[in-house]
Scaffold this active site. Sequence first.
Site, PDB file in Angstrom:
ATOM      1  N   VAL A 161      34.547  55.925  38.280  1.00  0.00           N
ATOM      2  CA  VAL A 161      33.867  56.009  39.587  1.00  0.00           C
ATOM      3  C   VAL A 161      34.780  55.839  40.789  1.00  0.00           C
ATOM      4  CG1 VAL A 161      31.476  55.487  39.014  1.00  0.00           C
ATOM      5  CG2 VAL A 161      33.087  53.600  39.282  1.00  0.00           C
ATOM      6  N   ASN A 179      43.353  62.061  34.242  1.00  0.00           N
ATOM      7  CA  ASN A 179      42.699  60.931  33.583  1.00  0.00           C
ATOM      8  C   ASN A 179      43.090  60.955  32.113  1.00  0.00           C
ATOM      9  OD1 ASN A 179      40.554  58.772  33.968  1.00  0.00           O
ATOM     10  ND2 ASN A 179      39.786  59.831  32.159  1.00  0.00           N
ATOM     11  N   LYS A 207      41.432  50.558  34.799  1.00  0.00           N
ATOM     12  CA  LYS A 207      40.962  49.201  34.534  1.00  0.00           C
ATOM     13  C   LYS A 207      42.120  48.228  34.729  1.00  0.00           C
ATOM     14  CE  LYS A 207      37.641  48.624  31.114  1.00  0.00           C
ATOM     15  NZ  LYS A 207      36.567  48.382  32.028  1.00  0.00           N
ATOM     16  N   SER A 236      38.428  47.731  49.081  1.00  0.00           N
ATOM     17  CA  SER A 236      37.106  47.120  49.074  1.00  0.00           C
ATOM     18  C   SER A 236      36.060  48.112  49.558  1.00  0.00           C
ATOM     19  CB  SER A 236      37.077  45.892  49.984  1.00  0.00           C
ATOM     20  OG  SER A 236      35.771  45.368  50.033  1.00  0.00           O
ATOM     21  N   LYS A 288      43.242  40.900  49.400  1.00  0.00           N
ATOM     22  CA  LYS A 288      41.993  41.374  48.782  1.00  0.00           C
ATOM     23  C   LYS A 288      41.333  40.239  47.994  1.00  0.00           C
ATOM     24  CE  LYS A 288      38.682  43.885  47.085  1.00  0.00           C
ATOM     25  NZ  LYS A 288      38.616  44.300  45.725  1.00  0.00           N
ATOM     26  N   HIS A 301      39.750  37.929  50.432  1.00  0.00           N
ATOM     27  CA  HIS A 301      38.569  38.655  50.927  1.00  0.00           C
ATOM     28  C   HIS A 301      37.397  38.445  49.965  1.00  0.00           C
ATOM     29  CE1 HIS A 301      35.960  42.168  50.390  1.00  0.00           C
ATOM     30  NE2 HIS A 301      36.033  42.369  51.685  1.00  0.00           N
ATOM     31  N   ASN A 302      37.641  38.604  48.686  1.00  0.00           N
ATOM     32  CA  ASN A 302      36.556  38.419  47.712  1.00  0.00           C
ATOM     33  C   ASN A 302      36.084  36.970  47.676  1.00  0.00           C
ATOM     34  OD1 ASN A 302      37.268  41.074  47.129  1.00  0.00           O
ATOM     35  ND2 ASN A 302      36.842  40.841  44.964  1.00  0.00           N
ATOM     36  N   GLU A 321      33.869  36.499  50.464  1.00  0.00           N
ATOM     37  CA  GLU A 321      32.609  37.172  50.112  1.00  0.00           C
ATOM     38  C   GLU A 321      31.724  36.243  49.263  1.00  0.00           C
ATOM     39  OE1 GLU A 321      33.270  41.225  48.567  1.00  0.00           O
ATOM     40  OE2 GLU A 321      31.838  40.746  47.002  1.00  0.00           O
ATOM     41  N   ARG A 333      27.943  29.414  41.370  1.00  0.00           N
ATOM     42  CA  ARG A 333      27.644  30.499  40.431  1.00  0.00           C
ATOM     43  C   ARG A 333      27.763  29.981  39.000  1.00  0.00           C
ATOM     44  NH1 ARG A 333      29.974  36.411  42.288  1.00  0.00           N
ATOM     45  NH2 ARG A 333      29.561  36.223  44.507  1.00  0.00           N
ATOM     46  N   ARG A 364      46.617   3.883  44.707  1.00  0.00           N
ATOM     47  CA  ARG A 364      47.712   4.514  43.958  1.00  0.00           C
ATOM     48  C   ARG A 364      48.922   3.590  43.900  1.00  0.00           C
ATOM     49  NH1 ARG A 364      49.975   8.609  46.254  1.00  0.00           N
ATOM     50  NH2 ARG A 364      50.575   9.742  44.367  1.00  0.00           N
ATOM     51  N   HIS A 398      52.906   3.992  43.535  1.00  0.00           N
ATOM     52  CA  HIS A 398      53.182   5.339  44.058  1.00  0.00           C
ATOM     53  C   HIS A 398      53.655   5.333  45.505  1.00  0.00           C
ATOM     54  CE1 HIS A 398      52.027   7.288  40.414  1.00  0.00           C
ATOM     55  NE2 HIS A 398      50.805   6.778  40.422  1.00  0.00           N
TER      56      HIS A 398
HETATM   57  P1  NDP Z   1      37.104  50.991  35.232  1.00  0.00           P
HETATM   58  O1  NDP Z   1      37.625  49.696  35.678  1.00  0.00           O
HETATM   59  O2  NDP Z   1      35.845  51.034  34.446  1.00  0.00           O
HETATM   60  O3  NDP Z   1      38.279  51.733  34.416  1.00  0.00           O
HETATM   61  C1  NDP Z   1      38.065  52.968  33.785  1.00  0.00           C
HETATM   62  C2  NDP Z   1      39.262  53.855  33.963  1.00  0.00           C
HETATM   63  O4  NDP Z   1      40.448  53.240  33.419  1.00  0.00           O
HETATM   64  C3  NDP Z   1      39.097  55.177  33.263  1.00  0.00           C
HETATM   65  O5  NDP Z   1      39.682  56.181  34.045  1.00  0.00           O
HETATM   66  C4  NDP Z   1      39.860  54.948  31.975  1.00  0.00           C
HETATM   67  O6  NDP Z   1      40.305  56.124  31.365  1.00  0.00           O
HETATM   68  C5  NDP Z   1      41.031  54.160  32.492  1.00  0.00           C
HETATM   69  N1  NDP Z   1      41.742  53.443  31.436  1.00  0.00           N
HETATM   70  C6  NDP Z   1      41.335  52.346  30.776  1.00  0.00           C
HETATM   71  N2  NDP Z   1      42.277  51.964  29.890  1.00  0.00           N
HETATM   72  C7  NDP Z   1      43.312  52.845  29.992  1.00  0.00           C
HETATM   73  C8  NDP Z   1      44.554  52.990  29.352  1.00  0.00           C
HETATM   74  N3  NDP Z   1      44.975  52.110  28.428  1.00  0.00           N
HETATM   75  N4  NDP Z   1      45.349  54.030  29.702  1.00  0.00           N
HETATM   76  C9  NDP Z   1      44.940  54.905  30.647  1.00  0.00           C
HETATM   77  N5  NDP Z   1      43.767  54.826  31.298  1.00  0.00           N
HETATM   78  C10 NDP Z   1      42.954  53.793  30.982  1.00  0.00           C
HETATM   79  O7  NDP Z   1      36.978  52.006  36.476  1.00  0.00           O
HETATM   80  P2  NDP Z   1      36.470  51.773  37.975  1.00  0.00           P
HETATM   81  O8  NDP Z   1      36.546  53.108  38.591  1.00  0.00           O
HETATM   82  O9  NDP Z   1      35.216  51.004  38.049  1.00  0.00           O
HETATM   83  O10 NDP Z   1      37.597  50.839  38.611  1.00  0.00           O
HETATM   84  C11 NDP Z   1      38.945  51.232  38.671  1.00  0.00           C
HETATM   85  C12 NDP Z   1      39.751  50.095  39.250  1.00  0.00           C
HETATM   86  O11 NDP Z   1      39.296  49.841  40.566  1.00  0.00           O
HETATM   87  C13 NDP Z   1      39.611  48.780  38.491  1.00  0.00           C
HETATM   88  O12 NDP Z   1      40.847  48.114  38.488  1.00  0.00           O
HETATM   89  C14 NDP Z   1      38.611  48.009  39.321  1.00  0.00           C
HETATM   90  O13 NDP Z   1      38.759  46.615  39.169  1.00  0.00           O
HETATM   91  C15 NDP Z   1      38.988  48.474  40.710  1.00  0.00           C
HETATM   92  N6  NDP Z   1      37.942  48.370  41.721  1.00  0.00           N
HETATM   93  C16 NDP Z   1      36.647  48.645  41.426  1.00  0.00           C
HETATM   94  C17 NDP Z   1      35.655  48.544  42.378  1.00  0.00           C
HETATM   95  C18 NDP Z   1      34.260  48.888  42.037  1.00  0.00           C
HETATM   96  O14 NDP Z   1      33.393  48.692  42.894  1.00  0.00           O
HETATM   97  N7  NDP Z   1      33.992  49.403  40.847  1.00  0.00           N
HETATM   98  C19 NDP Z   1      35.978  48.146  43.755  1.00  0.00           C
HETATM   99  C20 NDP Z   1      37.352  47.975  43.995  1.00  0.00           C
HETATM  100  C21 NDP Z   1      38.287  48.061  43.004  1.00  0.00           C
HETATM  101  P3  NDP Z   1      39.340  56.843  30.260  1.00  0.00           P
HETATM  102  O15 NDP Z   1      38.380  57.666  31.044  1.00  0.00           O
HETATM  103  O16 NDP Z   1      40.302  57.689  29.471  1.00  0.00           O
HETATM  104  O17 NDP Z   1      38.713  55.773  29.436  1.00  0.00           O
END
Ligand code: NDP
Length: 476
Positions: free
Chosen positions: A12, A32, A75, A128, A182, A185-186, A189, A287, A446, A452
């Site tokens: 995404v 990809n 990821k 973000s 970042k 920032h979180n 948040e 949380r 202490r 201390h």
């Molecule tokens: P994901 O974190 O779900 O990661 C999936 C992607 O990583 C796919 O393209 C997958 O490829 C690829 N991938 C996983 N393992 C490997 C590997 N060993 N080698 C190559 N590619 C790999 O995707 P998101 O789009 O949700 O997030 C992407 C990044 O952005 C993450 O680090 C996330 O923490 C960060 N992020 C996300 C936000 C959000 O709102 N979702 C906001 C800000 C940052 P394949 O399709 O081949 O499995």
Amino acid sequence: PTAQIGVTGLAVMGRNLARNLARNGFTVAVHNRSPERTRSLVAEHGDEGAFVPSESLADFVASLERPRAIVVMVKAGDPTDAVLGELVPLLEPGDIVVDCGNAHFADTRRREEALREHGLHFVGTGVSGGEEGALHGPSIMPGGSAESYRKLGPIFERIAAQVDGVPCCRHIGPDGAGHFVKMVHNGIEYADMQLIAEAYDLLRAGLSAGPAEIAEIFRGWNTGELESFLIEITADVLAHPDAATGRPFVDVVRDEAEQKGTGRWTVQNALDLGIPITGIAEATFARSLSGHAEQRAAARRAFADAGQPWWVENRDTFVEDVRRALLASKIVAYAQGFDHIRAGSREYDWGIDLGGTATIWRGGCIIRARFLDRIREAYDARPDLPTLLLAPWFADRVSDGVPSWRRVVADAARAGVPAPAFASSLAYFDALRAERLPAALIQGLRDNFGAHTYHRVDREGTFHTLWAGDRSEVSA
Ligand code: NDP
């Protein structure tokens, strides 16, 4: 080679970021690991701009203009290292690798050092705004070298959110600075959301009001100083009825807050740096506490009657008290977060501009708020501000809010309604302004049990009292 920038990792976030780049006129190489994602991006959105798809990493790299700029959006964690391991041998000195995943800044520092040895620029970048932000304009926090920003800046500033004509993107500082900012920032948040949740809970208890009524209060607040994305969506969520039951949505959701870990990272690092980010810590622990369902059930049975009934005499006064207490607590949380950024910047020698950081959070990201303009003004006017609480606009809000803040926290304590972030923010404020803290007694203890040593108010030097002997004082 024709592409100006490449994106590998088209889930995404990567997919939307690539579309955002293409829609802004850049020619974007896309790749990809599993080629289906690349194919579907081009099939579904190929008409939005110029995409150059590749199914192998080698073809992807070859499709890019030099020096290459490659965004890695996979990821976070081991997958990022796996991708870098494959990518680096294909690159040439001067190329730029941008990690837009949610990496820990310490990993970013390690990767930056490793890639620098190959003559490559590694740019850990905080992004973000979730998937919508990635598509329509996120807040972008790039670290890495100043040289890399000369190429990336014009691209990222184009695709970032814009507020008053100013892009929500700027170079934060070297190596891990972007991912650090970042992270904080979180953390902020987390604090912001916890404070909002406590305000809702207090209003609900104090007014015996339902979520829809409280939604209206938040809607009103969103036209004033508290105006922000989170307050806006709070009104939206509170007003939402559950489709299945017709009950308020918040009443059918399990009250166990989850987390992905960036709040925890923020608190862990603040402990290392010795910065009291109590608002963020309370929010993170709140949380965790919410998730301990069995303990909560047992305690609920054992202590059902431990609170006292709560009658609010004047509805409007109470609502205004909660609003002021929320604003004051929120100011404390942001003051602490900016202290944390300053401490990180000093520790790692990043030279982060605090006012500039506030600027790029005004749009695109989850904590976007009107209030951030005031933070920018405060640090622009006085970069060495000891704490945000002292900047005139904030000092006024806090001073004006103190009586309300005390009433709300005291009423909540009496009634037995938990308001940990409100209460700890007030305690932080009182501790900061205290003439004397009981830390002096801690030093005495202490010295008593562990020799201390301590410092005196009236003389330079380090001292120890011979507690087990004749109780005389010696220089240590
Ligand atoms: P994901 O974190 O779900 O990661 C999936 C992607 O990583 C796919 O393209 C997958 O490829 C690829 N991938 C996983 N393992 C490997 C590997 N060993 N080698 C190559 N590619 C790999 O995707 P998101 O789009 O949700 O997030 C992407 C990044 O952005 C993450 O680090 C996330 O923490 C960060 N992020 C996300 C936000 C959000 O709102 N979702 C906001 C800000 C940052 P394949 O399709 O081949 O499995």
